[in-house]
Design a protein around this motif. Sequence first.
Motif, PDB file in Angstrom:
ATOM      1  N   SER A 138       0.824  -1.211   0.000  1.00  0.00           N
ATOM      2  CA  SER A 138       0.000   0.000   0.000  1.00  0.00           C
ATOM      3  C   SER A 138       0.858   1.261   0.000  1.00  0.00           C
ATOM      4  CB  SER A 138      -0.928  -0.019   1.221  1.00  0.00           C
ATOM      5  OG  SER A 138      -1.790  -1.133   1.169  1.00  0.00           O
ATOM      6  N   ILE A 139       1.941   1.260   0.787  1.00  0.00           N
ATOM      7  CA  ILE A 139       2.826   2.433   0.826  1.00  0.00           C
ATOM      8  C   ILE A 139       3.489   2.632  -0.529  1.00  0.00           C
ATOM      9  CG2 ILE A 139       4.921   3.380   1.856  1.00  0.00           C
ATOM     10  CD1 ILE A 139       4.153   1.965   4.444  1.00  0.00           C
ATOM     11  N   GLN A 140       3.968   1.552  -1.152  1.00  0.00           N
ATOM     12  CA  GLN A 140       4.586   1.653  -2.470  1.00  0.00           C
ATOM     13  C   GLN A 140       3.604   2.270  -3.470  1.00  0.00           C
ATOM     14  OE1 GLN A 140       7.516   1.279  -3.617  1.00  0.00           O
ATOM     15  NE2 GLN A 140       8.619  -0.514  -2.783  1.00  0.00           N
ATOM     16  N   GLU A 141       2.359   1.781  -3.439  1.00  0.00           N
ATOM     17  CA  GLU A 141       1.362   2.257  -4.403  1.00  0.00           C
ATOM     18  C   GLU A 141       0.981   3.709  -4.129  1.00  0.00           C
ATOM     19  OE1 GLU A 141      -2.573   0.377  -6.501  1.00  0.00           O
ATOM     20  OE2 GLU A 141      -2.343   0.075  -4.328  1.00  0.00           O
ATOM     21  N   ALA A 142       0.857   4.072  -2.853  1.00  0.00           N
ATOM     22  CA  ALA A 142       0.463   5.444  -2.504  1.00  0.00           C
ATOM     23  C   ALA A 142       1.534   6.451  -2.895  1.00  0.00           C
ATOM     24  CB  ALA A 142       0.177   5.519  -0.996  1.00  0.00           C
ATOM     25  N   ASP A 169       6.203  -7.693 -14.716  1.00  0.00           N
ATOM     26  CA  ASP A 169       4.740  -7.805 -14.659  1.00  0.00           C
ATOM     27  C   ASP A 169       4.373  -9.006 -13.805  1.00  0.00           C
ATOM     28  OD1 ASP A 169       5.242 -10.035 -16.196  1.00  0.00           O
ATOM     29  OD2 ASP A 169       4.557  -9.139 -18.075  1.00  0.00           O
ATOM     30  N   SER A 170       3.102  -9.329 -13.762  1.00  0.00           N
ATOM     31  CA  SER A 170       2.638 -10.414 -12.901  1.00  0.00           C
ATOM     32  C   SER A 170       3.153 -11.783 -13.331  1.00  0.00           C
ATOM     33  CB  SER A 170       1.105 -10.436 -12.883  1.00  0.00           C
ATOM     34  OG  SER A 170       0.593 -10.582 -14.210  1.00  0.00           O
ATOM     35  N   LYS A 174      17.129 -16.027  -8.972  1.00  0.00           N
ATOM     36  CA  LYS A 174      16.085 -15.007  -8.901  1.00  0.00           C
ATOM     37  C   LYS A 174      15.501 -14.940  -7.491  1.00  0.00           C
ATOM     38  CE  LYS A 174      14.606 -16.190 -13.609  1.00  0.00           C
ATOM     39  NZ  LYS A 174      13.443 -16.613 -14.416  1.00  0.00           N
ATOM     40  N   THR A 175      15.148 -13.738  -7.083  1.00  0.00           N
ATOM     41  CA  THR A 175      14.391 -13.583  -5.834  1.00  0.00           C
ATOM     42  C   THR A 175      12.895 -13.714  -6.143  1.00  0.00           C
ATOM     43  OG1 THR A 175      14.170 -11.191  -6.053  1.00  0.00           O
ATOM     44  CG2 THR A 175      16.153 -12.033  -4.939  1.00  0.00           C
ATOM     45  N   ARG A 176      12.095 -13.723  -5.092  1.00  0.00           N
ATOM     46  CA  ARG A 176      10.643 -13.719  -5.301  1.00  0.00           C
ATOM     47  C   ARG A 176      10.186 -12.353  -5.817  1.00  0.00           C
ATOM     48  NH1 ARG A 176      10.519 -16.995  -0.502  1.00  0.00           N
ATOM     49  NH2 ARG A 176      10.456 -15.092   0.766  1.00  0.00           N
ATOM     50  N   LEU A 177       8.942 -12.326  -6.317  1.00  0.00           N
ATOM     51  CA  LEU A 177       8.350 -11.075  -6.786  1.00  0.00           C
ATOM     52  C   LEU A 177       7.765 -10.321  -5.598  1.00  0.00           C
ATOM     53  CD1 LEU A 177       6.477 -12.325  -9.993  1.00  0.00           C
ATOM     54  CD2 LEU A 177       8.666 -11.133  -9.882  1.00  0.00           C
ATOM     55  N   TYR A 178       8.094  -9.041  -5.491  1.00  0.00           N
ATOM     56  CA  TYR A 178       7.558  -8.178  -4.444  1.00  0.00           C
ATOM     57  C   TYR A 178       6.703  -7.111  -5.104  1.00  0.00           C
ATOM     58  CZ  TYR A 178      10.907 -10.425  -1.382  1.00  0.00           C
ATOM     59  OH  TYR A 178      11.614 -11.342  -0.670  1.00  0.00           O
ATOM     60  N   ARG A 205      -0.848  -6.175  -8.520  1.00  0.00           N
ATOM     61  CA  ARG A 205       0.352  -6.933  -8.916  1.00  0.00           C
ATOM     62  C   ARG A 205       0.688  -6.779 -10.394  1.00  0.00           C
ATOM     63  NH1 ARG A 205       0.951 -12.787  -6.474  1.00  0.00           N
ATOM     64  NH2 ARG A 205       3.069 -12.217  -7.052  1.00  0.00           N
ATOM     65  N   THR A 206       0.353  -5.642 -10.957  1.00  0.00           N
ATOM     66  CA  THR A 206       0.731  -5.398 -12.348  1.00  0.00           C
ATOM     67  C   THR A 206       2.206  -5.043 -12.475  1.00  0.00           C
ATOM     68  OG1 THR A 206       0.039  -3.091 -12.105  1.00  0.00           O
ATOM     69  CG2 THR A 206      -1.579  -4.666 -13.010  1.00  0.00           C
TER      70      THR A 206
END
Length: 459
Positions: A99-103, A140-141, A161-165, A171-172
């Motif tokens: 949420s913080i990333q998106e805001a 992307d997702s 590779k790391t996981r997707l964050y 998750r686009t």
Amino acid sequence: MAIVGLLAIFGLQYVWLVNTYKLAKESIQFRSNEVFKDASMQELFHRMEELKAELKKKYAVQDTIVGVKVELDNDHDVAESGILNDNANQWLMSNMYVSIQEAVVKKYEVSVSLADLDSIYRANLLMEGIDAEVVCCITDSSGNILKSSRALWMRGNDMLKTRLYPTNCKRTENLQAFIVNPYWVIFQKMTLLLIATVIMMILIIGCIVYQIRIIARQNKIAKIREDFSYALIHDMKTPISSILMGIQILETGKLDTRPEKRAKLFHILKDESEHLLALTEKVLTLSKLENHQLNLFREMLSLRSMLDDLIEKFSAKADKPVHFSLALEAETVVADGEFLKEAISNLIDNAIKYSGASVAITISSFCKPDGAVVIKVKDNGFGIPLKDQSRIFEKYERASATERSRKGGASGFGLGLNYVFRVAEAHGGTVEVESIEGEYSEFSLSLPQKEFLDSVEEK
């Protein structure tokens, strides 16, 4: 059995290394995920601090508060996007991060700085002891790269590779990092294990090779002993047969009235008996010399007198013309007379045996600067091949005996030169050979004198 055992050890070691490699890779994978999660949070806070400084400068205020509204959505996709969503705290932190990333992106239009994330992630990895080249990306997702911190060529399993964050609730867009050289990192973690494995393999292979060499040497010794026993028995057979035959003739009394033939027969019996005695004494003497159980009686000897006796002996018994020449610069030598005479006798006997129809033998002597006396015996015989010269002083060694026999020489059974070597060794000296096949052979017997002479002077 040794080879099967070695293969089994290699197999077990291979399984061990593979399992260790997998464990190391899983450990690095887990740690890289955790470090990347922290790095992405640090990059987010760094971005917010920069935004705060920019707003403060723009509006010329002393203090500025950057606020974002966080909505915790219990949507299935958002819940699944979290890391280890097996408890409430982890679910809460994951959704707060998204949420913080998106805001920040929507309200302030400040996107993720991949260059900063790259630097932060690499620095954090170094703190964890992982020195690796990294590339941070936005995907992307489905994991397709939309943007990266620098050019990246996908090489499949060559990168870790790391996981997707995710950076938004749908998750686009997601953050992901790649460790470009994971194998090098994994091998660095396995350095001690690999070194220990290499050392162990070298030791095991060395032991197997040593074992095989011992077995081969034992087989060679067994063959040499078998050949020696045959040669020794064959050499003893003729004098024993002659002695038995002579005794039988004497028992019949047929020679009682023929004293000349009777005396000649006694002479033959004596020679054959001396031959047998000399043969047995030589074997026993060699055994004592090898075990250092033979005491030498050293005294000042006249070389010329000793050599004159040997020349007279071999000139009388040789079955072909032998020409002797002496060149004595050193007339005397300190040594055990009995053993030295026998050693020189063996060299002369070999010179006669392994020569053609006519033999020329030169015996010389001189003093070395260190006081040692060198006695040389040179012949014009068949010579010794270079490949055999390093082995001719070994016990029971019969270098090129078969070839020499074809040329008219005697094969023998390898005691003479070993006896010379042991006598030289017992005197603290050396024996060397110089030979050209088909031309000549020259043996040099070096006997030190200083130690004996110093002891005499002290007395």
